[in-house]
Enzyme design. Structure first.
Site, PDB file in Angstrom:
ATOM      1  CB  CYS A 132       4.254  26.083 -27.451  1.00 28.37           C
ATOM      2  SG  CYS A 132       5.508  25.164 -26.911  1.00 28.37           S
ATOM      3  CG  HIS A 269       2.031  24.083 -31.611  1.00 25.49           C
ATOM      4  ND1 HIS A 269       3.556  25.393 -31.892  1.00 25.49           N
ATOM      5  CD2 HIS A 269       2.479  23.942 -29.997  1.00 25.49           C
ATOM      6  CE1 HIS A 269       4.288  24.987 -31.236  1.00 25.49           C
ATOM      7  NE2 HIS A 269       4.134  24.142 -29.774  1.00 25.49           N
ATOM      8  CG  ASN A 299       7.746  23.226 -30.304  1.00 26.30           C
ATOM      9  OD1 ASN A 299       6.946  24.655 -30.985  1.00 26.30           O
ATOM     10  ND2 ASN A 299       7.053  22.853 -29.207  1.00 26.30           N
TER      11      ASN A 299
HETATM   12  N1  COA Z   1      17.212   9.797 -29.991  1.00 29.41           N
HETATM   13  C1  COA Z   1      16.782   9.398 -29.341  1.00 29.41           C
HETATM   14  N2  COA Z   1      16.431   8.175 -28.659  1.00 29.41           N
HETATM   15  C2  COA Z   1      15.391   8.867 -27.857  1.00 29.41           C
HETATM   16  C3  COA Z   1      15.605  10.499 -28.109  1.00 29.41           C
HETATM   17  C4  COA Z   1      16.796  10.591 -28.984  1.00 29.41           C
HETATM   18  N3  COA Z   1      16.615  12.301 -28.718  1.00 29.41           N
HETATM   19  N4  COA Z   1      14.649  11.187 -27.038  1.00 29.41           N
HETATM   20  C5  COA Z   1      14.229   9.667 -26.171  1.00 29.41           C
HETATM   21  N5  COA Z   1      14.606   8.486 -26.776  1.00 29.41           N
HETATM   22  C6  COA Z   1      14.221   6.669 -26.378  1.00 29.41           C
HETATM   23  C7  COA Z   1      14.035   7.610 -24.827  1.00 29.41           C
HETATM   24  O1  COA Z   1      15.267   7.193 -24.140  1.00 29.41           O
HETATM   25  C8  COA Z   1      13.490   6.206 -24.900  1.00 29.41           C
HETATM   26  O2  COA Z   1      14.324   5.210 -24.132  1.00 29.41           O
HETATM   27  P1  COA Z   1      14.130   3.892 -23.614  1.00 29.41           P
HETATM   28  O3  COA Z   1      12.594   2.949 -24.178  1.00 29.41           O
HETATM   29  O4  COA Z   1      15.068   3.678 -23.244  1.00 29.41           O
HETATM   30  O5  COA Z   1      13.584   4.851 -22.354  1.00 29.41           O
HETATM   31  C9  COA Z   1      13.019   5.587 -26.266  1.00 29.41           C
HETATM   32  O6  COA Z   1      13.365   6.834 -26.830  1.00 29.41           O
HETATM   33  C10 COA Z   1      11.035   6.061 -26.385  1.00 29.41           C
HETATM   34  O7  COA Z   1      11.161   7.502 -25.419  1.00 29.41           O
HETATM   35  P2  COA Z   1       9.306   8.165 -25.916  1.00 29.41           P
HETATM   36  O8  COA Z   1       9.713   9.436 -24.876  1.00 29.41           O
HETATM   37  O9  COA Z   1       8.945   7.054 -24.666  1.00 29.41           O
HETATM   38  O10 COA Z   1       9.466   8.218 -26.460  1.00 29.41           O
HETATM   39  P3  COA Z   1       8.311   8.844 -27.288  1.00 29.41           P
HETATM   40  O11 COA Z   1       7.897   8.046 -28.883  1.00 29.41           O
HETATM   41  O12 COA Z   1       6.949   8.989 -26.642  1.00 29.41           O
HETATM   42  O13 COA Z   1       8.645   9.736 -28.273  1.00 29.41           O
HETATM   43  C11 COA Z   1       8.664  12.392 -28.048  1.00 29.41           C
HETATM   44  C12 COA Z   1       9.030  11.785 -27.462  1.00 29.41           C
HETATM   45  C13 COA Z   1       8.448  13.323 -27.080  1.00 29.41           C
HETATM   46  C14 COA Z   1       9.030  12.879 -29.790  1.00 29.41           C
HETATM   47  C15 COA Z   1       7.143  12.483 -28.290  1.00 29.41           C
HETATM   48  O14 COA Z   1       6.488  11.985 -27.240  1.00 29.41           O
HETATM   49  C16 COA Z   1       6.309  13.668 -28.505  1.00 29.41           C
HETATM   50  O15 COA Z   1       5.794  13.863 -29.678  1.00 29.41           O
HETATM   51  N6  COA Z   1       5.425  14.232 -27.515  1.00 29.41           N
HETATM   52  C17 COA Z   1       5.113  15.846 -27.491  1.00 29.41           C
HETATM   53  C18 COA Z   1       6.024  16.952 -27.001  1.00 29.41           C
HETATM   54  C19 COA Z   1       5.908  17.769 -27.917  1.00 29.41           C
HETATM   55  O16 COA Z   1       5.803  18.250 -28.769  1.00 29.41           O
HETATM   56  N7  COA Z   1       5.651  18.805 -26.565  1.00 29.41           N
HETATM   57  C20 COA Z   1       5.197  20.654 -27.074  1.00 29.41           C
HETATM   58  C21 COA Z   1       4.157  21.115 -26.976  1.00 29.41           C
HETATM   59  S1  COA Z   1       4.044  22.410 -27.064  1.00 29.41           S
END
Ligand code: COA
Length: 342
Positions: A132, A269, A299
């Site tokens: 990215c 980004h 993204n």
């Molecule tokens: N739809 C519904 N529920 C989802 C889901 C989706 N698409 N993806 C994950 N979940 C669930 C998980 O399974 C988890 O459930 P559980 O509590 O029963 O285990 C719950 O949502 C919370 O998951 P978590 O991963 O802790 O959520 P979060 O608030 O951290 O959000 C992201 C997840 C990925 C959106 C967030 O962590 C994020 O944006 N991280 C940065 C990622 C990024 O930008 N990466 C690229 C960098 S280049």
């Protein structure tokens, strides 16, 4: 590569006059595949909802490449638009640096496909892989070529078909990404070596291989003979992203001799709305100075910064002489920032 006499003469003239070569952004272009996939559509095949995706990421829709539509096809279209915006023909290009994680083929470099399709028979074309952060890395490479007098007009491209390396059953990653391409034309110009110059004022890059396991693909040519699919520890990536991005923006501003008060636009980004807002807050930037496209692009990895730059340039938000800070972070980790006066 050899330095062409005209380029050498320009470099020597600049040095003789106490001036410096600056890579001026002469044109920006973008291309998005036609097909758009909404959150509602994804919710039909995986256990997710529009509400969850919008709340956690800000994403509403992403573009997905058609079958037979490759990274090079997107890259060529974005490049043609960037060249048209710059008002120059492809024949002027003597360097193509293309950032991608999703090349058409393992080899040759996708940049050479673009070179051939633009009708170029000279110059240098190669790919850069920093996931990215790829566009920022490619921009830094091209800027260094220009400032050393080794090229005069460069095409810097970020192009991805990330949809091809997603596990469409993994709801924690597949909802986050999209396909697209953006490109800029850089032309060697002269400046006084001050922040008032037009062009790229600084680039700052970082990598830290210790964070591999937080964001990676499950395969590769050498290990599994397949491309693999994306895996990510979203929570941990999130924390790193806000810290590292705010840090590298500060670092780049200091290196350019500017402060956050001098920024006209931040082009981040586009990974996640909450990361974008978190970085903006840390830097004390008013939200209306931050370009956000994550809602309609998702993204797009290396394409996200030039896609956002193209949008804000085309709609007249970013104007000539504006100070623009671009920043990105990706797998590796890699992260970086570039400061440019448009
Ligand atoms: N739809 C519904 N529920 C989802 C889901 C989706 N698409 N993806 C994950 N979940 C669930 C998980 O399974 C988890 O459930 P559980 O509590 O029963 O285990 C719950 O949502 C919370 O998951 P978590 O991963 O802790 O959520 P979060 O608030 O951290 O959000 C992201 C997840 C990925 C959106 C967030 O962590 C994020 O944006 N991280 C940065 C990622 C990024 O930008 N990466 C690229 C960098 S280049």
């Amino acid at each position: 590569m050899t330095i062409e006499p005209a380029v050498k003469a320009r470099r020597d003239a600049a040095a003789g006059q106490g001036s410096v070569i600056r890579s001026v952004i002469a044109g920006v272009g973008a291309y998005l595949p036609e097909r758009q996939v909404t959150n509602h559509e994804l919710a039909k095949t995986i256990d997710t909802s529009d509400e969850w995706i919008v709340e956690r990421t800000g994403i509403r829709v992403r573009h997905v490449a058609a079958e037979g539509e490759f990274t090079s096809h997107l890259a060529v279209k974005a490049s043609e638009r960037a060249l048209a915006a710059a008002g120059i023909g492809a024949g002027a290009i003597d360097l193509i640096v293309l950032a991608t994680t999703t090349p058409d083929e393992t080899f040759p470099a996708t940049a050479t496909r673009v070179q051939e399709r633009l009708g170029l028979t000279r110059g240098v074309a190669f790919d850069v892989q920093a996931v990215c952060s790829g566009f920022i890395f490619a921009l830094a490479v091209a800027d260094n070529f220009l400032r050393l007098g080794q090229a005069e007009t460069a095409l810097v491209i970020g192009a991805e078909t990330f949809s091809r390396i997603l596990d469409w059953q993994d709801r924690s990653t597949c909802v986050l990404f999209g396909d697209g391409a953006g490109a800029v034309v850089l032309r060697a110009g002269q400046g006084k070596g001050t922040p008032a110059d037009r062009g790229i004022l600084t680039t700052r890059l970082h990598s830290d291989g210790r964070q591999h396991d937080l964001l990676y693909a499950t395969g590769g040519v050498s290990s599994t003979k397949t491309a693999g699919v994306v895996r990510m520890d979203g929570r941990k990536v999130f924390k790193h992203a806000v810290e590292k991005l705010a840090g590298v923006v500060d670092e780049s501003l200091a290196s350019a001799g500017l402060t956050s008060a001098d920024i006209d636009w931040v082009v981040p980004h586009q990974a996640n709305r909450r990361i974008i807002d978190g970085v903006g807050k840390k830097l004390g930037l008013p939200p209306e100075r931050v370009v956000v496209t994550v809602d309609h692009h998702a993204n797009t990895s290396a394409a996200s910064v030039p896609l956002a730059l193209a949008e804000a340039t085309a709609d007249g938000r970013i104007k000539r002489n504006d100070v623009v800070v671009m920043e990105a972070m990706g797998g590796g980790f890699t992260w970086g920032a570039a400061v440019a006066r448009m």
